[in-house]
Design a protein around this motif. Structure first.
Motif, PDB file in Angstrom:
ATOM      1  N   GLN A 199      -8.205  -0.976   1.277  1.00 43.33           N
ATOM      2  CA  GLN A 199      -7.503  -1.698   2.338  1.00 43.33           C
ATOM      3  C   GLN A 199      -8.192  -1.570   3.683  1.00 43.33           C
ATOM      4  OE1 GLN A 199      -5.789  -0.089   5.107  1.00 43.33           O
ATOM      5  NE2 GLN A 199      -6.633   1.870   4.441  1.00 43.33           N
ATOM      6  N   MET A 256       0.808  -1.222   0.000  1.00 43.08           N
ATOM      7  CA  MET A 256       0.000   0.000   0.000  1.00 43.08           C
ATOM      8  C   MET A 256       0.840   1.271   0.000  1.00 43.08           C
ATOM      9  SD  MET A 256      -3.139  -1.034   2.420  1.00 43.08           S
ATOM     10  CE  MET A 256      -2.109  -1.501   3.760  1.00 43.08           C
ATOM     11  N   MET A 290      -7.064   0.322  -5.442  1.00 43.12           N
ATOM     12  CA  MET A 290      -6.994  -0.576  -4.288  1.00 43.12           C
ATOM     13  C   MET A 290      -7.835  -0.081  -3.130  1.00 43.12           C
ATOM     14  SD  MET A 290      -2.964  -1.364  -3.965  1.00 43.12           S
ATOM     15  CE  MET A 290      -3.137  -1.637  -2.235  1.00 43.12           C
ATOM     16  N   SER A 312     -16.052   1.479   3.573  1.00 42.99           N
ATOM     17  CA  SER A 312     -15.210   2.638   3.294  1.00 42.99           C
ATOM     18  C   SER A 312     -14.216   2.327   2.171  1.00 42.99           C
ATOM     19  CB  SER A 312     -14.483   3.039   4.579  1.00 42.99           C
ATOM     20  OG  SER A 312     -13.686   4.148   4.361  1.00 42.99           O
ATOM     21  N   ARG A 367      -4.044   5.958   6.822  1.00 38.77           N
ATOM     22  CA  ARG A 367      -3.832   4.864   5.854  1.00 38.77           C
ATOM     23  C   ARG A 367      -4.899   4.896   4.766  1.00 38.77           C
ATOM     24  NH1 ARG A 367      -3.171   1.242  10.637  1.00 38.77           N
ATOM     25  NH2 ARG A 367      -5.294   0.588  10.231  1.00 38.77           N
ATOM     26  N   ASN A 368      -6.138   5.242   5.166  1.00 36.79           N
ATOM     27  CA  ASN A 368      -7.231   5.267   4.190  1.00 36.79           C
ATOM     28  C   ASN A 368      -6.924   6.237   3.051  1.00 36.79           C
ATOM     29  OD1 ASN A 368      -8.452   3.628   6.010  1.00 36.79           O
ATOM     30  ND2 ASN A 368      -9.970   5.103   6.709  1.00 36.79           N
ATOM     31  N   LEU A 394      -3.641   7.654   2.337  1.00 32.54           N
ATOM     32  CA  LEU A 394      -2.361   7.405   1.664  1.00 32.54           C
ATOM     33  C   LEU A 394      -2.381   6.140   0.818  1.00 32.54           C
ATOM     34  CD1 LEU A 394       0.245   8.461   4.377  1.00 32.54           C
ATOM     35  CD2 LEU A 394      -0.759   9.805   2.539  1.00 32.54           C
ATOM     36  N   SER A 395      -3.148   5.139   1.244  1.00 30.83           N
ATOM     37  CA  SER A 395      -3.177   3.897   0.457  1.00 30.83           C
ATOM     38  C   SER A 395      -3.961   4.080  -0.845  1.00 30.83           C
ATOM     39  CB  SER A 395      -3.763   2.753   1.279  1.00 30.83           C
ATOM     40  OG  SER A 395      -5.087   3.031   1.613  1.00 30.83           O
ATOM     41  N   LEU A 396      -4.622   5.217  -0.980  1.00 27.54           N
ATOM     42  CA  LEU A 396      -5.291   5.513  -2.260  1.00 27.54           C
ATOM     43  C   LEU A 396      -4.311   6.145  -3.247  1.00 27.54           C
ATOM     44  CD1 LEU A 396      -8.715   7.024  -1.129  1.00 27.54           C
ATOM     45  CD2 LEU A 396      -8.357   4.915  -2.361  1.00 27.54           C
ATOM     46  N   ILE A 432      -6.499  -2.545   7.341  1.00 21.73           N
ATOM     47  CA  ILE A 432      -5.371  -3.181   8.034  1.00 21.73           C
ATOM     48  C   ILE A 432      -5.662  -3.243   9.530  1.00 21.73           C
ATOM     49  CG2 ILE A 432      -2.940  -2.886   8.655  1.00 21.73           C
ATOM     50  CD1 ILE A 432      -2.890  -3.547   5.878  1.00 21.73           C
TER      51      ILE A 432
END
Lengths: 310, 259
Positions: A82, A52, A80, A145, B92-93, B95-97, A84
């Protein structure tokens, strides 16, 4: 041949003197549910974070949707989703508001919010804040989400962690539905092989930061299926008798052992036929390697399969 | 970047911390005007050099009068607003995009800067209005063109505050934890607030005194022509602080691992 969604080659990550990931190489193709199994601390979450882009890698290469350079990977990550470890939510916001934030982050329309709330059975939550949700509800909201941005590839780290049995079943159904109805490719992790075996199509076993085994659902089933273990001093004669009994699925392991993979309920009849034919049977019984035992055997926990003599 | 700002807007307007911060900044001048009224009724006389704000015209100096409070309140807001993203894992929600970390950093800085602006603007407006109501508008000694003075003073004071906001944002991104950010932000405020005073007393470090924006904010009088003459220097020091702290913050944040 189906499209490769993710391919990692010799991905390594070092923290101080500790190598958390050691040349991890896997390939995930479109439509797969890839289960990453490993004990706590095996490096599952770290590996997912490297994909990621949350953690930089010290060595190796990541290819995502065919992209390998930094800019390309950044673009590819927009496809993507995620979740985690713990569900990452804004505790002071409602389910709807959490989804609004993610829609804004992804630059997508808010039109899907109602559909996703319905899909995840969260339509009734109204003005209830996420901090007052049960863990199952939070997990479902976290997945909703991730779906806001229409991901093609979903990364779920221990999505059933902390859920009660009904929550685990519900989560499993949700993941399966996402794969069948939306064609999403999934990488999910767990430290329970038994749990993953009910959903995954492919497996990678991570131990001490290394992939020690990769296998398909069929290969795992073969490795862990139940069989009759026959020990005799006369293997040749025993094979003749098995043929006479119409048994075709068996395997001669060595000069004294045969594994029989069918007629598992007829151990007594097989034994009687062998004895009547004057085949010396030293031992006969069903043997079964449970999934967890198989996993422990691979990781060095339990060296041999469980054997039940009858 | 605009998408990130849109997301920040949703979070901000539903954040209790945002409304608490604004409330503190807006209630402060009302409390101070009431306090000043009581002081005058008890026979005391308001003196600009000591009380800073003595009438509606000097109300533009509310930021100078409440410098430390503003910094602590905005510092606390920044610590929570950014630190909780790391602690809740919500960063993370985003940045992981595939969102750029630099853009993410700037979106947080822009929000902190806007909050500070709205907060100090509200504080100044309420301060000027309430002090005018209590003591009349009056004027500022030795200032002929009040409108120009007020604009320059407000702008300079805001830039001085903004420089500190930039440092708080950097601290929050480096500590990745609201509690640690709060403590380090507080230590920075106190340290840079009082160390320059000590530097001033030494021969070797005397020139370092005005390398810190808080030296201007805490030790100068923005109604005094000699200090007003230092506005350009104040803006320069502030801009250097903003650029340096943002550069350090972005450099380290883009290279750090997100747990």
């Amino acid at each position: 041949m189906s499209e490769t969604i993710l391919k990692t080659t010799n991905v390594s990550k070092v923290y101080g003197k500790h190598k958390v990931l050691d040349k991890v190489s896997i390939e995930i193709k479109r439509g797969m549910i890839y289960g990453l199994i490993g004990e706590n601390g095996a490096g599952k979450s770290t590996f997912m974070r490297t994909i990621m882009g949350l953690i930089t890698i010290d060595e190796g290469n990541i290819e995502l949707f065919g992209e390998t350079d930094t800019k390309g990977l950044q673009q590819a990550r927009r496809k993507m989703g995620q979740s985690i470890e713990t569900p990452a939510l804004y505790p002071e916001l409602t389910a709807r508001q959490n989804l609004q934030v993610q829609a804004a982050n992804g630059g997508v329309s808010e039109r899907k919010i109602d559909e996703l709330l319905h899909l995840m059975n969260l339509s009734h939550t109204g003005k209830k804040k996420a901090k007052n949700f049960s863990l199952g509800m939070r997990q479902r909201l976290a997945i909703a989400s991730t779906l806001m941005t229409n991901p093609e590839f979903l990364i779920l780290d221990e999505p059933t962690n902390g859920l009660d049995p009904s929550g685990i079943v519900e989560m499993r159904e949700i993941i399966q539905r996402l794969v069948t109805e939306r064609g999403i490719t999934v990488l999910l992790s767990s430290h329970l092989l038994d749990e993953l075996s009910q959903i995954a199509t492919h497996y990678g076993i991570l131990h001490d930061g290394k992939i020690i085994s990769e296998l398909s659902k069929e290969e795992l089933a073969r490795e862990t299926r139940q069989y009759i273990e026959l020990e005799t001093t006369d293997v040749q004669q025993a094979v003749v008798i098995l043929d006479q009994l119409g048994i075709k699925d068996y395997e001669v392991i060595n000069g004294t052992e045969i594994n029989i993979y069918e007629q598992l309920d007829d151990v007594a009849a097989i034994n009687r036929a062998l004895v009547l034919a004057e085949v010396n049977v030293s031992r006969i019984g069903t043997s079964r390697q449970k999934l967890e035992d198989y996993f422990l055997q691979l990781t060095g926990g339990i060296p041999h399969a469980e054997s039940v003599s009858s | 970047m605009l998408n990130l700002l849109a997301a920040e807007k949703i979070k901000l307007f539903r954040s209790k911390k945002f409304w608490i911060t604004l409330s503190i900044l807006c209630l402060l001048p009302i409390m101070q005007v009431v306090n000043s009224l009581f002081a005058v009724r008890n026979g005391e006389e308001l003196v600009q050099v000591i009380d800073t704000v003595v009438n509606g015209a000097t109300g533009v100096l509310m930021m100078e009068k409440n410098g430390l409070t503003i910094l602590l309140v905005i510092g606390a807001f920044s610590s929570f607003f950014i630190g909780e993203e790391f602690q809740n894992g919500t960063i993370r929600n985003t940045l992981s995009l595939g969102r750029s970390r630099t853009h993410y950093y700037f979106s947080k800085f822009v929000i902190a800067a806007l909050l500070s602006f709205v907060g100090v603007l509200g504080m100044t407006a309420i301060g000027m209005t309430s002090f005018t109501a209590a003591f009349g508008f009056g004027g500022v000694a030795e200032i002929n063109n009040y409108f120009s003075y007020a604009l320059k003073t407000f702008g300079t004071l805001y830039v001085l505050i903004l420089a500190n906001v930039s440092v708080y944002v950097m601290i929050s991104f480096l500590t990745k934890n609201s509690s640690f950010a709060l403590i380090w932000g507080f230590l920075y405020t106190i340290g840079t607030g009082f160390l320059p005073g000590i530097f001033q007393q030494t021969a070797h470090f005397k020139q370092v005194t005005y390398w810190f924006t808080e030296s201007f904010l805490f030790y100068l009088d923005f109604a005094k022509p000699a200090d007003i003459a230092l506005y350009s220097e104040m803006v320069l020091v502030s801009l250097v602080t903003i650029v340096l702290s943002s550069a350090v913050g972005i450099f380290l944040f883009t290279r750090s691992d997100i747990k």
